[in-house]
Design a protein around this motif. Structure first.
Motif, PDB file in Angstrom:
ATOM      1  N   VAL A   1       0.811  -1.226   0.000  1.00 31.54           N
ATOM      2  CA  VAL A   1       0.000   0.000   0.000  1.00 31.54           C
ATOM      3  C   VAL A   1       0.843   1.273   0.000  1.00 31.54           C
ATOM      4  CG1 VAL A   1      -1.887  -1.172   1.186  1.00 31.54           C
ATOM      5  CG2 VAL A   1      -0.202   0.069   2.533  1.00 31.54           C
ATOM      6  N   ASN A   2       2.131   1.158   0.246  1.00 34.26           N
ATOM      7  CA  ASN A   2       2.990   2.336   0.297  1.00 34.26           C
ATOM      8  C   ASN A   2       3.160   2.926  -1.107  1.00 34.26           C
ATOM      9  OD1 ASN A   2       4.851   4.302   0.996  1.00 34.26           O
ATOM     10  ND2 ASN A   2       6.597   2.891   0.989  1.00 34.26           N
ATOM     11  N   PRO A   3       2.769   4.181  -1.326  1.00 34.90           N
ATOM     12  CA  PRO A   3       2.893   4.772  -2.660  1.00 34.90           C
ATOM     13  C   PRO A   3       4.339   5.074  -3.043  1.00 34.90           C
ATOM     14  CG  PRO A   3       2.128   6.420  -1.091  1.00 34.90           C
ATOM     15  CD  PRO A   3       2.144   5.105  -0.358  1.00 34.90           C
ATOM     16  N   LEU A   4       5.222   5.208  -2.065  1.00 31.79           N
ATOM     17  CA  LEU A   4       6.628   5.504  -2.336  1.00 31.79           C
ATOM     18  C   LEU A   4       7.392   4.187  -2.457  1.00 31.79           C
ATOM     19  CD1 LEU A   4       7.056   8.435   0.211  1.00 31.79           C
ATOM     20  CD2 LEU A   4       6.614   8.597  -2.253  1.00 31.79           C
ATOM     21  N   LYS A   5       7.251   3.522  -3.589  1.00 31.64           N
ATOM     22  CA  LYS A   5       7.776   2.172  -3.745  1.00 31.64           C
ATOM     23  C   LYS A   5       9.296   2.112  -3.602  1.00 31.64           C
ATOM     24  CE  LYS A   5       3.742   0.373  -4.455  1.00 31.64           C
ATOM     25  NZ  LYS A   5       3.106  -0.388  -3.357  1.00 31.64           N
ATOM     26  N   ASN A   6       9.999   3.169  -4.032  1.00 33.18           N
ATOM     27  CA  ASN A   6      11.454   3.101  -3.939  1.00 33.18           C
ATOM     28  C   ASN A   6      11.971   3.357  -2.521  1.00 33.18           C
ATOM     29  OD1 ASN A   6      11.079   5.861  -3.709  1.00 33.18           O
ATOM     30  ND2 ASN A   6      12.469   6.416  -5.367  1.00 33.18           N
ATOM     31  N   LYS A   7      11.042   3.538  -1.576  1.00 30.97           N
ATOM     32  CA  LYS A   7      11.425   3.656  -0.158  1.00 30.97           C
ATOM     33  C   LYS A   7      11.222   2.326   0.582  1.00 30.97           C
ATOM     34  CE  LYS A   7      12.117   8.202  -0.346  1.00 30.97           C
ATOM     35  NZ  LYS A   7      11.736   8.481  -1.733  1.00 30.97           N
ATOM     36  N   ASN A   8      10.589   1.350  -0.103  1.00 30.21           N
ATOM     37  CA  ASN A   8      10.248   0.092   0.561  1.00 30.21           C
ATOM     38  C   ASN A   8      11.474  -0.678   1.042  1.00 30.21           C
ATOM     39  OD1 ASN A   8       7.493   0.303   0.492  1.00 30.21           O
ATOM     40  ND2 ASN A   8       7.216  -0.918  -1.353  1.00 30.21           N
ATOM     41  N   LEU A   9      12.535  -0.674   0.242  1.00 31.56           N
ATOM     42  CA  LEU A   9      13.718  -1.430   0.640  1.00 31.56           C
ATOM     43  C   LEU A   9      14.341  -0.839   1.901  1.00 31.56           C
ATOM     44  CD1 LEU A   9      15.661  -3.721   0.108  1.00 31.56           C
ATOM     45  CD2 LEU A   9      16.987  -2.205  -1.369  1.00 31.56           C
ATOM     46  N   HIS A  10      14.334   0.469   2.003  1.00 31.31           N
ATOM     47  CA  HIS A  10      14.888   1.113   3.196  1.00 31.31           C
ATOM     48  C   HIS A  10      14.090   0.705   4.437  1.00 31.31           C
ATOM     49  CE1 HIS A  10      15.394   4.586   6.029  1.00 31.31           C
ATOM     50  NE2 HIS A  10      16.650   4.332   5.747  1.00 31.31           N
ATOM     51  N   VAL A  11      12.767   0.646   4.306  1.00 29.90           N
ATOM     52  CA  VAL A  11      11.914   0.235   5.427  1.00 29.90           C
ATOM     53  C   VAL A  11      12.223  -1.207   5.823  1.00 29.90           C
ATOM     54  CG1 VAL A  11       9.540  -0.232   6.136  1.00 29.90           C
ATOM     55  CG2 VAL A  11      10.066   1.840   4.836  1.00 29.90           C
ATOM     56  N   ALA A  12      12.342  -2.093   4.832  1.00 25.95           N
ATOM     57  CA  ALA A  12      12.649  -3.491   5.119  1.00 25.95           C
ATOM     58  C   ALA A  12      14.025  -3.626   5.767  1.00 25.95           C
ATOM     59  CB  ALA A  12      12.597  -4.313   3.831  1.00 25.95           C
ATOM     60  N   CYS A  13      14.989  -2.854   5.277  1.00 27.99           N
ATOM     61  CA  CYS A  13      16.340  -2.905   5.839  1.00 27.99           C
ATOM     62  C   CYS A  13      16.350  -2.476   7.297  1.00 27.99           C
ATOM     63  CB  CYS A  13      17.280  -2.007   5.029  1.00 27.99           C
ATOM     64  SG  CYS A  13      17.789  -2.728   3.456  1.00 27.99           S
ATOM     65  N   ARG A  14      15.635  -1.396   7.601  1.00 30.32           N
ATOM     66  CA  ARG A  14      15.582  -0.935   8.988  1.00 30.32           C
ATOM     67  C   ARG A  14      14.983  -2.023   9.890  1.00 30.32           C
ATOM     68  NH1 ARG A  14      18.440   2.112   7.325  1.00 30.32           N
ATOM     69  NH2 ARG A  14      19.710   0.822   8.675  1.00 30.32           N
ATOM     70  N   SER A  15      13.998  -2.745   9.366  1.00 32.07           N
ATOM     71  CA  SER A  15      13.351  -3.797  10.150  1.00 32.07           C
ATOM     72  C   SER A  15      14.307  -4.967  10.398  1.00 32.07           C
ATOM     73  CB  SER A  15      12.105  -4.310   9.421  1.00 32.07           C
ATOM     74  OG  SER A  15      11.172  -3.269   9.219  1.00 32.07           O
TER      75      SER A  15
ATOM     76  N   PRO B   1      11.925 -18.841  -1.427  1.00 30.89           N
ATOM     77  CA  PRO B   1      10.764 -18.518  -0.570  1.00 30.89           C
ATOM     78  C   PRO B   1      11.060 -17.316   0.319  1.00 30.89           C
ATOM     79  CG  PRO B   1      11.232 -20.879  -0.532  1.00 30.89           C
ATOM     80  CD  PRO B   1      12.381 -20.236  -1.251  1.00 30.89           C
ATOM     81  N   LEU B   2      10.112 -16.433   0.449  1.00 29.52           N
ATOM     82  CA  LEU B   2      10.188 -15.199   1.234  1.00 29.52           C
ATOM     83  C   LEU B   2      11.187 -14.203   0.660  1.00 29.52           C
ATOM     84  CD1 LEU B   2       9.999 -16.471   4.951  1.00 29.52           C
ATOM     85  CD2 LEU B   2       8.149 -15.839   3.429  1.00 29.52           C
ATOM     86  N   VAL B   3      12.411 -14.647   0.393  1.00 25.34           N
ATOM     87  CA  VAL B   3      13.429 -13.736  -0.127  1.00 25.34           C
ATOM     88  C   VAL B   3      13.004 -13.155  -1.465  1.00 25.34           C
ATOM     89  CG1 VAL B   3      15.810 -13.543  -0.966  1.00 25.34           C
ATOM     90  CG2 VAL B   3      15.307 -14.885   1.083  1.00 25.34           C
ATOM     91  N   GLY B   4      12.550 -14.012  -2.362  1.00 30.69           N
ATOM     92  CA  GLY B   4      12.136 -13.553  -3.687  1.00 30.69           C
ATOM     93  C   GLY B   4      10.967 -12.593  -3.616  1.00 30.69           C
ATOM     94  N   GLN B   5       9.990 -12.917  -2.782  1.00 30.62           N
ATOM     95  CA  GLN B   5       8.815 -12.050  -2.646  1.00 30.62           C
ATOM     96  C   GLN B   5       9.214 -10.705  -2.043  1.00 30.62           C
ATOM     97  OE1 GLN B   5       8.792 -15.304  -1.461  1.00 30.62           O
ATOM     98  NE2 GLN B   5       7.771 -16.083  -3.272  1.00 30.62           N
ATOM     99  N   LEU B   6      10.121 -10.765  -1.067  1.00 29.21           N
ATOM    100  CA  LEU B   6      10.564  -9.534  -0.417  1.00 29.21           C
ATOM    101  C   LEU B   6      11.327  -8.655  -1.395  1.00 29.21           C
ATOM    102  CD1 LEU B   6      10.476  -8.157   2.366  1.00 29.21           C
ATOM    103  CD2 LEU B   6      12.716  -9.158   2.840  1.00 29.21           C
ATOM    104  N   TYR B   7      12.193  -9.258  -2.185  1.00 27.14           N
ATOM    105  CA  TYR B   7      12.925  -8.503  -3.205  1.00 27.14           C
ATOM    106  C   TYR B   7      11.951  -7.778  -4.136  1.00 27.14           C
ATOM    107  CZ  TYR B   7      18.006  -9.170  -3.241  1.00 27.14           C
ATOM    108  OH  TYR B   7      19.340  -9.085  -2.984  1.00 27.14           O
ATOM    109  N   TRP B   8      10.942  -8.507  -4.584  1.00 30.55           N
ATOM    110  CA  TRP B   8       9.980  -7.924  -5.527  1.00 30.55           C
ATOM    111  C   TRP B   8       9.205  -6.778  -4.885  1.00 30.55           C
ATOM    112  CZ3 TRP B   8       4.482  -8.090  -5.544  1.00 30.55           C
ATOM    113  CH2 TRP B   8       3.902  -7.590  -6.716  1.00 30.55           C
ATOM    114  N   LEU B   9       8.735  -6.985  -3.660  1.00 29.64           N
ATOM    115  CA  LEU B   9       7.939  -5.963  -2.983  1.00 29.64           C
ATOM    116  C   LEU B   9       8.755  -4.713  -2.646  1.00 29.64           C
ATOM    117  CD1 LEU B   9       5.861  -8.239  -0.581  1.00 29.64           C
ATOM    118  CD2 LEU B   9       4.936  -6.801  -2.408  1.00 29.64           C
ATOM    119  N   THR B  10      10.046  -4.881  -2.439  1.00 31.30           N
ATOM    120  CA  THR B  10      10.877  -3.715  -2.115  1.00 31.30           C
ATOM    121  C   THR B  10      11.285  -2.945  -3.365  1.00 31.30           C
ATOM    122  OG1 THR B  10      12.892  -5.073  -2.167  1.00 31.30           O
ATOM    123  CG2 THR B  10      11.830  -4.738  -0.009  1.00 31.30           C
ATOM    124  N   GLY B  11      10.858  -3.416  -4.515  1.00 33.67           N
ATOM    125  CA  GLY B  11      11.215  -2.719  -5.754  1.00 33.67           C
ATOM    126  C   GLY B  11      12.591  -3.070  -6.260  1.00 33.67           C
ATOM    127  N   SER B  12      13.255  -4.039  -5.610  1.00 36.86           N
ATOM    128  CA  SER B  12      14.573  -4.459  -6.069  1.00 36.86           C
ATOM    129  C   SER B  12      14.446  -5.171  -7.409  1.00 36.86           C
ATOM    130  CB  SER B  12      15.247  -5.348  -5.024  1.00 36.86           C
ATOM    131  OG  SER B  12      15.548  -4.597  -3.865  1.00 36.86           O
TER     132      SER B  12
END
Length: 232
Positions: free
Chosen positions: A27-41, A102-113
């Motif tokens: 739902v985050n409109p700033l897709k290129n910020k998603n990886l930063h959020v995941a990294c912080r987590s 599993p999980l890694v691939g989905q996370l990569y895709w969702l973070t815009g990587s």
């Protein structure tokens, strides 16, 4: 025993946090910020493994324009070291096979990587050039490991040309990054802390990038990263 307890904690953390991260990133409109959020987590994992990461140089890098970050690559744990330093608006370029994990691939895709086929140099460069058009438009930086595979703590492998061709095509600068070899010595089965450093060197600005051939640029960048070794 310490090893199994730590990995159990990591598994529980990933399983519990993954659905919430996925929902946020969808739902985050700033897709290129998603990886930063995941990294912080996921820097929590460094705490679980008692890995202390000293980050330097990144606070001087401007976010007003995109860069291509290039770093040495020694082991899978590198990604968690990068997580401590990665700036907002940056995505990682990884090998295509990661998307099936599993999980890694989905996370990569969702973070815009982004994924490229490293088995085909021509396809890899074409993919990067296609990516670059949208990246520049969105002011998104790229993080690339130009060795193409892990060097497992030894001497750096030769740099592949893709990142440097794209930098020239995009008209952007390059940020050389050195990751400490100590990342390969994480004490998974000990309470001993592991000290690791990640250093961003001064950017090779776009005008300097434009003045060099791809081969010269790859060699020059590799030399800067290599001179940063060894660091803790």
């Amino acid at each position: 025993m310490i090893f199994f307890v730590r990995w159990l904690l990591v598994l529980l953390f990933i399983v519990l946090s993954f659905p919430f991260l996925c929902l946020f990133m969808l739902v985050n409109p700033l897709k290129n910020k998603n990886l930063h959020v995941a990294c912080r987590s996921y820097t929590v994992i460094n705490k679980i493994f008692s890995v202390r990461v000293a980050v330097s140089g990144f606070d001087t890098i401007s976010t007003a324009q995109p860069y291509i970050y290039v770093a040495n690559h020694q082991c899978n744990y590198d990604v968690l070291i990068v997580a401590e330093a990665l700036k907002p608006g940056t995505v990682i370029v990884g090998k295509k096979s990661l998307k099936w994990l599993p999980l890694v691939g989905q996370l990569y895709w969702l973070t815009g990587s982004l994924f490229i086929d490293r088995n085909s140099p021509r396809a890899s460069i074409q993919s990067l050039r296609k990516i670059s058009k949208s990246v520049v438009a969105d002011n998104t930086s790229l993080w690339i490991f130009p060795e193409g595979t892990r060097n497992k703590g030894g001497d750096m492998l030769p740099f592949k040309s893709g990142a440097f061709r794209v930098a020239k095509d995009m008209g952007v600068g390059i940020v050389p990054v050195t990751i400490s070899p100590a990342v390969g010595d994480v004490a998974y089965n000990s309470l001993r802390s592991t000290e690791v450093s990640i250093v961003a060197h001064q950017p090779i600005e776009a005008d300097v990038v434009a003045s060099m051939t791809t081969k010269e640029l790859a060699s020059y960048t590799r030399e800067i990263i290599n001179k940063g070794l060894p660091i803790i």
